[in-house]
Design a protein around this motif. Structure first.
Motif, PDB file in Angstrom:
ATOM      1  N   GLY A  19     -10.216  17.601  13.378  1.00 55.39           N
ATOM      2  CA  GLY A  19     -10.328  18.788  14.165  1.00 55.39           C
ATOM      3  C   GLY A  19     -11.781  19.293  14.078  1.00 55.39           C
ATOM      4  N   HIS A  20     -12.613  18.766  13.231  1.00 56.87           N
ATOM      5  CA  HIS A  20     -13.872  19.448  13.178  1.00 56.87           C
ATOM      6  C   HIS A  20     -15.108  18.608  12.472  1.00 56.87           C
ATOM      7  N   ASN A  21     -16.096  18.367  12.930  1.00 55.96           N
ATOM      8  CA  ASN A  21     -17.144  17.916  12.331  1.00 55.96           C
ATOM      9  C   ASN A  21     -18.746  18.432  12.914  1.00 55.96           C
TER      10      ASN A  21
ATOM     11  N   LEU B 192     -17.815  22.909  21.776  1.00 55.28           N
ATOM     12  CA  LEU B 192     -18.791  24.031  21.343  1.00 55.28           C
ATOM     13  C   LEU B 192     -18.510  24.907  20.428  1.00 55.28           C
ATOM     14  N   GLU B 193     -19.226  25.162  19.475  1.00 55.89           N
ATOM     15  CA  GLU B 193     -18.739  26.123  18.141  1.00 55.89           C
ATOM     16  C   GLU B 193     -19.666  27.342  18.473  1.00 55.89           C
ATOM     17  N   GLY B 194     -19.122  28.498  19.258  1.00 57.91           N
ATOM     18  CA  GLY B 194     -19.840  29.445  19.575  1.00 57.91           C
ATOM     19  C   GLY B 194     -20.547  29.421  20.914  1.00 57.91           C
TER      20      GLY B 194
ATOM     21  N   ALA C 246     -16.602  32.301  19.481  1.00 53.85           N
ATOM     22  CA  ALA C 246     -17.777  32.741  18.280  1.00 53.85           C
ATOM     23  C   ALA C 246     -17.722  31.868  17.299  1.00 53.85           C
ATOM     24  N   TRP C 247     -19.070  31.833  16.675  1.00 54.87           N
ATOM     25  CA  TRP C 247     -19.110  31.572  15.157  1.00 54.87           C
ATOM     26  C   TRP C 247     -19.103  32.664  14.333  1.00 54.87           C
ATOM     27  N   SER C 248     -19.643  32.736  13.310  1.00 59.04           N
ATOM     28  CA  SER C 248     -19.508  34.017  12.415  1.00 59.04           C
ATOM     29  C   SER C 248     -20.213  34.910  12.352  1.00 59.04           C
TER      30      SER C 248
ATOM     31  N   SER D 180     -10.571  29.287  15.624  1.00 57.51           N
ATOM     32  CA  SER D 180     -11.444  29.426  14.117  1.00 57.51           C
ATOM     33  C   SER D 180     -12.871  30.106  14.299  1.00 57.51           C
ATOM     34  N   HIS D 181     -13.028  30.769  13.368  1.00 58.27           N
ATOM     35  CA  HIS D 181     -14.253  31.906  13.257  1.00 58.27           C
ATOM     36  C   HIS D 181     -13.967  32.948  13.875  1.00 58.27           C
ATOM     37  N   LEU D 182     -13.060  33.042  14.836  1.00 56.22           N
ATOM     38  CA  LEU D 182     -12.881  34.448  15.650  1.00 56.22           C
ATOM     39  C   LEU D 182     -12.277  35.467  14.660  1.00 56.22           C
TER      40      LEU D 182
ATOM     41  N   SER E 289      -9.203  25.198  14.846  1.00 54.36           N
ATOM     42  CA  SER E 289      -9.499  23.909  14.554  1.00 54.36           C
ATOM     43  C   SER E 289      -9.762  23.674  12.866  1.00 54.36           C
ATOM     44  N   HIS E 290     -10.307  24.561  12.513  1.00 54.76           N
ATOM     45  CA  HIS E 290     -10.545  24.378  10.876  1.00 54.76           C
ATOM     46  C   HIS E 290     -10.728  25.748  10.423  1.00 54.76           C
ATOM     47  N   SER E 291      -9.132  26.276   9.804  1.00 55.54           N
ATOM     48  CA  SER E 291      -8.929  27.171   9.323  1.00 55.54           C
ATOM     49  C   SER E 291      -7.727  27.044   8.352  1.00 55.54           C
TER      50      SER E 291
ATOM     51  N   PRO F 160     -11.854  35.484   4.753  1.00 54.33           N
ATOM     52  CA  PRO F 160     -11.685  35.889   6.255  1.00 54.33           C
ATOM     53  C   PRO F 160     -11.726  35.027   7.359  1.00 54.33           C
ATOM     54  N   ARG F 161     -12.062  33.798   6.891  1.00 55.04           N
ATOM     55  CA  ARG F 161     -12.152  32.775   7.630  1.00 55.04           C
ATOM     56  C   ARG F 161     -10.770  31.901   7.895  1.00 55.04           C
ATOM     57  N   ASN F 162      -9.778  32.344   7.017  1.00 54.45           N
ATOM     58  CA  ASN F 162      -8.308  31.683   7.070  1.00 54.45           C
ATOM     59  C   ASN F 162      -7.174  32.572   8.055  1.00 54.45           C
TER      60      ASN F 162
ATOM     61  N   SER G  90     -11.590  18.918   9.000  1.00 50.35           N
ATOM     62  CA  SER G  90     -12.338  18.848   7.795  1.00 50.35           C
ATOM     63  C   SER G  90     -13.453  19.574   7.494  1.00 50.35           C
ATOM     64  N   ASP G  91     -14.538  19.909   8.792  1.00 48.04           N
ATOM     65  CA  ASP G  91     -15.800  20.343   8.416  1.00 48.04           C
ATOM     66  C   ASP G  91     -16.802  19.672   7.789  1.00 48.04           C
ATOM     67  N   PHE G  92     -16.339  18.279   7.954  1.00 51.32           N
ATOM     68  CA  PHE G  92     -17.497  17.276   7.438  1.00 51.32           C
ATOM     69  C   PHE G  92     -18.831  17.486   8.062  1.00 51.32           C
TER      70      PHE G  92
HETATM   71 ZN    ZN Z   1     -17.096  26.213  11.400  1.00 48.65          ZN
END
Ligand code: ZN
Length: 340
Positions: free
Chosen positions: A8-10, A121-123, A148-150, A194-196, A215-217, A226-228, A288-290
């Motif tokens: 779900g995320h790289n 698009l991440e953010g 949003a990202w963080s 994720s990140h929201l 997607s990645h939490s 807080p990301r979980n 993953s967040d690879f």
């Molecule tokens: Zn991320």
């Protein structure tokens, strides 16, 4: 154990553009650095994944990167230029890949040989409030968007990284954020949570008909970052038919939140088991967040995906559940979202 995997995320696109050399060739021939390239994706059984366009952290890689005040919005003009470069890179990779990678624009594109790359698009910093950029990016293949990202932006507020912490920090969606969620719903673009922050999460949950997706939490009950996601958020995701992609980033897995690669893969399985217990095994997926985070030593890159599956099997998931976690649950949600 080698299962076809949808991840779900790289962040390979921003990694490739952040270092020297022809990024298309480095991806397709393999550059042996970072976590993802084509040969290692093929070796690990990667059937598809969300390829993030990440353009709201202009200070990433700077010596003082960790001193950046993420409480301030990023510059939208710079973000748009960086996003365009990353989208163009994925289009160029697809053109040069001779079928080994294709950008997935509809559910049928998720099947078949090669890697199905979902443009994400991440953010939403590159998106203008008139949504011209959304129209153009959608035409280019954008099928997933994180508001949003963080950090805060014109649409929503992302959670900061401070550990431990609650995801309930900051305000909910702005009027522009609500309009963007509606526009994504109309176009069948997945809205990634994720990140929201938590208020934004519940705002989307209250207005969006598609399955809820992070997607990645991971699970906040296992690792209080807080990301979980809290159990209440996981239950809402499960009730909507959505998914939570368990990240491999050690700081989101470990109960102590430490950025320590000596983290056993059982930590991934512990998050998966918690999500399954709270929301059902059909809610569990991988994200993953690879190329964007610190991986466990035993999961050094995408070629090692079978080690993650083995850890999940050792946790006691059935083979049908494992196939869902590895691929089927993402496949189900993307099809439901894109064809709604
Ligand atoms: Zn991320």
């Amino acid at each position: 154990m080698r299962l076809a995997t949808f991840d779900g995320h790289n962040d390979v696109l921003s990694r490739l553009l952040g270092s020297p050399g022809d990024p298309v060739r480095r991806f397709l021939q393999g550059d042996g650095t970072g976590h993802v390239d084509m040969p290692r994706a093929e070796a690990g059984g990667l059937a598809g994944g969300c390829f993030a366009v990440f353009a709201c952290d202009p200070f990433r890689g700077a010596p003082d990167g960790f001193a950046v005040d993420y409480g301030e919005p990023a510059d939208a003009v710079q973000a748009r230029a960086e996003a365009l470069a990353q989208v163009a890179l994925l289009l160029r990779i697809e053109r040069a890949a001779a079928g080994r990678l294709r950008i997935a624009r509809c559910a049928a594109d998720l099947d078949g040989p090669g890697v199905a790359a979902v443009l994400h698009l991440e953010g939403a910093e590159p998106i203008d409030e008139g949504l011209d950029a959304l129209e153009v990016l959608h035409a280019a293949g954008l099928r997933s968007l994180g508001l949003a990202w963080s950090r805060p932006n014109a649409f929503a507020t992302g959670v900061p990284f401070g550990f431990p912490g609650s995801p309930d920090q900051g305000d909910g969606l702005t009027a522009a954020g609500r309009a963007l969620v509606r526009a994504c719903g109309e176009r069948g673009i997945l809205v990634d949570l994720s990140h929201l922050n938590e208020r934004g999460f519940w705002d989307v949950a209250g207005m969006h008909a598609a399955p809820l997706v992070a997607s990645h939490s991971g699970a906040h009950a296992v690792c209080p970052s807080p990301r979980n996601l809290t159990d209440a958020q996981l239950r809402a995701i499960g009730a909507s038919g959505g998914i939570a992609g368990i990240p491999f980033h050690v700081g989101f897995l470990r109960p102590d939140g430490r950025d320590d690669p000596d983290t056993p893969l059982a930590a991934i399985a512990a998050h998966a088991a918690h999500v399954a217990e709270v929301a059902g095994a059909e809610t569990v997926a991988l994200g993953s967040d690879f190329d964007g985070a610190t991986m466990p030593r035993e999961l050094a890159d995408v070629a090692a995906l079978p080690a993650a599956h083995a850890a999940l099997a050792a946790q006691g998931f059935s083979s049908a559940e494992l196939e869902g976690i590895a691929h089927g649950n993402w496949r189900r949600v993307l099809e439901a979202t894109w064809t709604a």
